[in-house]
Design an enzyme around this catalytic site. Structure first.
Site: not given
Length: 206
Positions: A28-30, A71
């Protein structure tokens, strides 16, 4: 580097059903700042603070408090246009794939082809400010339907040309049309096996 990132994502996305197994996980925030690089060029994905956990065996989905957290620069189209299915784990996995394509794009910018290498930039650097708002990203990705530009030099090298195609597959609007992490991994593995790398022509600018 691309292959090791994809391999790590395959491991995260896969549920392992053993006594010492693990649930399936979507990051979810790669993004590039959450990827650690070893001296040998292998990559490790870090910061699982926003991860979503899914267990198919007992139909358990732990989403957390905000399904849109992440992000903004790396948010997938379906998150930005709010068509995202918060109750479907596959949806979270496919947002990781979108971000994986952006991470690969960043790597290709720093890859030499002959003597050409681009500046280190973040995705959409030429379209949004350094810290874009949700609405600014929505306009670029959803309304204007922009994707990061692929330099012509990528198409002059057989490996990078194939990698460019993988990126495009990661950015399809339709989730079902997007590559899975396993498919990305297998495609990159085949490239690794089929081509002999010429270190003088293609090497990472570290």
């Amino acid at each position: 580097m691309c292959l090791s990132i994809a391999s790590g994502l395959v491991h995260l996305h896969t549920e392992i059903l053993t006594t010492q197994g693990k649930p399936a996980i979507a990051h979810r925030d790669l993004k590039s700042s959450n990827i650690l690089v070893k001296r040998n060029g292998q990559c490790c994905t870090a910061d699982l603070g926003l991860a979503v956990i899914h267990s198919q065996s007992n139909d358990y989905l732990d989403v957390g408090n905000n399904p849109r957290v992440g992000t903004k620069r790396y948010m997938a189209l379906e998150v930005l246009d709010k068509s995202f299915r918060v109750d479907v784990f596959e949806s979270y996995k496919q947002t990781d794939i979108w971000a994986l394509g952006l991470d690969i794009w960043e790597i290709t910018r720093r890859t030499f082809v002959s003597v050409i290498v681009e500046e280190d930039r973040l995705p959409y650097f030429d379209m949004v400010p350094y810290d874009p708002s949700f609405e600014e990203m929505k306009k670029v990705v959803c309304v204007d339907q922009h994707r990061p530009c692929l330099h012509n030099r990528l198409h002059s090298h057989p490996i990078l040309s194939a990698v460019a195609k993988i990126m495009k597959e990661c950015w399809f609007q339709s989730l079902s049309a997007r590559f899975t992490a396993l498919r990305v991994c297998k495609t990159l593995s085949k490239l690794d096996q089929d081509h002999d790398y010429d270190i003088d022509k293609i090497k990472l600018a570290l």
